[in-house]
Design a protein around this motif. Structure first.
Motif, PDB file in Angstrom:
ATOM      1  N   LYS A 105       0.839  26.495 -36.762  1.00  0.00           N
ATOM      2  CA  LYS A 105       0.445  25.541 -35.724  1.00  0.00           C
ATOM      3  C   LYS A 105      -0.741  26.036 -34.896  1.00  0.00           C
ATOM      4  N   LEU A 106      -0.919  27.358 -34.822  1.00  0.00           N
ATOM      5  CA  LEU A 106      -2.047  27.894 -34.066  1.00  0.00           C
ATOM      6  C   LEU A 106      -3.385  27.463 -34.664  1.00  0.00           C
ATOM      7  N   LYS A 109      -4.986  24.497 -32.782  1.00  0.00           N
ATOM      8  CA  LYS A 109      -5.329  24.587 -31.361  1.00  0.00           C
ATOM      9  C   LYS A 109      -6.815  24.375 -31.059  1.00  0.00           C
ATOM     10  N   ASP A 112      -9.281  19.209 -31.280  1.00  0.00           N
ATOM     11  CA  ASP A 112      -8.685  18.178 -30.429  1.00  0.00           C
ATOM     12  C   ASP A 112      -8.153  17.070 -31.328  1.00  0.00           C
TER      13      ASP A 112
END
Length: 209
Positions: A105-106, A109, A112
Motif C-alpha cells: 500500500k505504501l 502514497k 493522488d
C-alpha cells in the motif's frame, strides 16, 4: 508423519496464518483444496480449528500452493508479513497467461489516486525496445480525464487504428502529439491531439534479469 497441534494456541496460529495467506493469494478454501489435492474436508477442518493432527505431507502441499515454507505455519512468532498491507493489482485487459501482481500500500502514497486506478499490462511486442522489452510487466495508472494536457512520457494510447504502448511528446506550439516507438524498426508519427486517446500512463516496468 502427523504434526501435533493439540494446544489451542498452536491451532489458532495455523488458522490465522493460513487465512491471511489465502486472502493474500486471493484463494478460497475450495480452490486451495483442489490445487493442493488434499480434499476439501482437510482444508475446512484446519480453518475451523478441528484438525488436531494434520499430516505434514498435506500441510506441505498446502504451503507449496500458497508459496510459503511449512515453517511459516508452524512458527508461533509474531514477526510475520502483514498481508493486509498489500493490494492485488488487476490487469488492464484480460490477457492470457497473465501473472499475479501484488504491491504494498505504501506504493500508492506518492500518487493522488485510489488503488483501483492502478493496473498492469504485459508488453506484447518489441516496439519499445530497449526501454521496455517484450513480456515485461508494466504498472499503469489509468487516466481519469483523457482530455487533460499531455506531458512527455510513456503511455498506453489509442489512435484510430490500435491500442499500443508508446512514448508521446507534445509538439511545441501546436495541438499535435508525436507518437514514438523506441524501437526504430517501428514507425513514429504525428497525430492531432483530438485523435489520440490516452488510456493510462506507464509508471514503471518489471524487467527480467
Amino acid at each position: 508423519m502427523n504434526i501435533m497441534v493439540n494446544k489451542k494456541s498452536g491451532r489458532d496460529v495455523i488458522v490465522r496464518k493460513l487465512k491471511a495467506r489465502m486472502q493474500f493469494m486471493n484463494m478460497n478454501p475450495r480452490t486451495l483444496a483442489a490445487r493442493s489435492n488434499v480434499g476439501r474436508s482437510f482444508v475446512y477442518d484446519i480453518l475451523n480449528g478441528k484438525s488436531k493432527n494434520p499430516t505434514s505431507a498435506k500441510l506441505s502441499a498446502i504451503c507449496k500452493e500458497l508459496r510459503v515454507p511449512l515453517s511459516y505455519l508452524m512458527n508461533h512468532e509474531d514477526g510475520d508479513v502483514d498481508y493486509e498491507e498489500y493490494v492485488h493489482i488487476k490487469p488492464i485487459f484480460d490477457q492470457s497467461d497473465r501473472p499475479q501482481v501484488i504491491l504494498h500500500k505504501l506504493f500508492f502514497k506518492p500518487y493522488d489516486s485510489d488503488n483501483e486506478d492502478f493496473c498492469f499490462y504485459k508488453m506484447p511486442d518489441d516496439s519499445m525496445e530497449a526501454s521496455i522489452s517484450c513480456s515485461n510487466i508494466m504498472i499503469l495508472q489509468k487516466e481519469k480525464d483523457t482530455d487533460n494536457k499531455i506531458y512527455s512520457g510513456i503511455y498506453m494510447v489509442q489512435d484510430h487504428i490500435n491500442t499500443v504502448i508508446r512514448r508521446v511528446e507534445p509538439v511545441i506550439g501546436e495541438d499535435k502529439i508525436n507518437v514514438i516507438a523506441d524501437n526504430h524498426k517501428y514507425n513514429r508519427y504525428v497525430v492531432e491531439r483530438k485523435n489520440l486517446k490516452i488510456i493510462a500512463k506507464v509508471l514503471f516496468c518489471i524487467k527480467k534479469i
